[in-house]
Design a protein around this motif. Sequence first.
Motif, PDB file in Angstrom:
ATOM      1  N   LYS A  79     -33.314  49.184 146.759  1.00 37.10           N
ATOM      2  CA  LYS A  79     -34.552  49.201 147.544  1.00 37.10           C
ATOM      3  C   LYS A  79     -34.884  50.620 147.972  1.00 37.10           C
ATOM      4  CE  LYS A  79     -36.552  47.417 151.795  1.00 37.10           C
ATOM      5  NZ  LYS A  79     -36.308  46.676 153.015  1.00 37.10           N
ATOM      6  N   ALA A  80     -33.881  51.380 148.391  1.00 39.62           N
ATOM      7  CA  ALA A  80     -34.101  52.757 148.825  1.00 39.62           C
ATOM      8  C   ALA A  80     -34.590  53.641 147.673  1.00 39.62           C
ATOM      9  CB  ALA A  80     -32.810  53.332 149.407  1.00 39.62           C
ATOM     10  N   LEU A  81     -34.186  53.295 146.452  1.00 36.78           N
ATOM     11  CA  LEU A  81     -34.615  54.049 145.271  1.00 36.78           C
ATOM     12  C   LEU A  81     -35.960  53.579 144.732  1.00 36.78           C
ATOM     13  CD1 LEU A  81     -31.208  54.255 143.373  1.00 36.78           C
ATOM     14  CD2 LEU A  81     -32.376  56.098 144.591  1.00 36.78           C
ATOM     15  N   GLY A  82     -36.558  52.600 145.404  1.00 32.29           N
ATOM     16  CA  GLY A  82     -37.855  52.091 144.975  1.00 32.29           C
ATOM     17  C   GLY A  82     -37.768  51.057 143.870  1.00 32.29           C
ATOM     18  N   ARG A  83     -36.607  50.493 143.651  1.00 30.93           N
ATOM     19  CA  ARG A  83     -36.406  49.495 142.605  1.00 30.93           C
ATOM     20  C   ARG A  83     -36.317  48.103 143.231  1.00 30.93           C
ATOM     21  NH1 ARG A  83     -31.325  52.271 139.979  1.00 30.93           N
ATOM     22  NH2 ARG A  83     -30.992  50.148 139.272  1.00 30.93           N
ATOM     23  N   ALA A 111     -25.378  43.004 149.247  1.00 31.09           N
ATOM     24  CA  ALA A 111     -26.392  43.527 150.161  1.00 31.09           C
ATOM     25  C   ALA A 111     -26.464  45.051 150.069  1.00 31.09           C
ATOM     26  CB  ALA A 111     -26.086  43.093 151.595  1.00 31.09           C
ATOM     27  N   GLU A 112     -25.311  45.697 149.950  1.00 31.15           N
ATOM     28  CA  GLU A 112     -25.297  47.163 149.821  1.00 31.15           C
ATOM     29  C   GLU A 112     -25.967  47.603 148.524  1.00 31.15           C
ATOM     30  OE1 GLU A 112     -21.347  48.716 150.263  1.00 31.15           O
ATOM     31  OE2 GLU A 112     -21.060  47.695 152.177  1.00 31.15           O
ATOM     32  N   GLN A 113     -25.664  46.910 147.417  1.00 27.92           N
ATOM     33  CA  GLN A 113     -26.284  47.255 146.132  1.00 27.92           C
ATOM     34  C   GLN A 113     -27.795  47.069 146.192  1.00 27.92           C
ATOM     35  OE1 GLN A 113     -24.180  44.620 143.477  1.00 27.92           O
ATOM     36  NE2 GLN A 113     -23.045  46.328 142.585  1.00 27.92           N
ATOM     37  N   ALA A 114     -28.224  45.952 146.775  1.00 28.48           N
ATOM     38  CA  ALA A 114     -29.655  45.677 146.881  1.00 28.48           C
ATOM     39  C   ALA A 114     -30.337  46.707 147.787  1.00 28.48           C
ATOM     40  CB  ALA A 114     -29.883  44.258 147.403  1.00 28.48           C
ATOM     41  N   LEU A 115     -29.664  47.094 148.850  1.00 28.02           N
ATOM     42  CA  LEU A 115     -30.223  48.100 149.755  1.00 28.02           C
ATOM     43  C   LEU A 115     -30.381  49.445 149.056  1.00 28.02           C
ATOM     44  CD1 LEU A 115     -31.186  48.743 152.592  1.00 28.02           C
ATOM     45  CD2 LEU A 115     -28.816  49.212 153.221  1.00 28.02           C
ATOM     46  N   GLU A 116     -29.385  49.820 148.239  1.00 24.98           N
ATOM     47  CA  GLU A 116     -29.486  51.069 147.487  1.00 24.98           C
ATOM     48  C   GLU A 116     -30.667  51.016 146.520  1.00 24.98           C
ATOM     49  OE1 GLU A 116     -25.794  52.004 145.544  1.00 24.98           O
ATOM     50  OE2 GLU A 116     -24.674  51.851 147.421  1.00 24.98           O
TER      51      GLU A 116
END
Length: 79
Positions: free
Chosen positions: A49-53, A42-47
Amino acid sequence: MSATALVALTGVVTAGVIWLIVLAARLTRRPRNRPAPSSDLAEQALEMKALGRLQEAVFLVRGETGMSHRAAVRFVRRL
């Protein structure tokens, strides 16, 4: 029973059988026990998402959990 009524009844029964086959096929494709995403995932996916990926985050979640595309998109969007 008239020929028209017999044709109509046959059509209704055929449509019902087809509907049941489609329903059974959809239910058998659903994974029942899919692993829950870990907090690290979840943390990796959130990062990502925050980077627009967003798509990369969705693919990561799908690869790690076996989720469907729709479920993974919902999961990432809710982060």
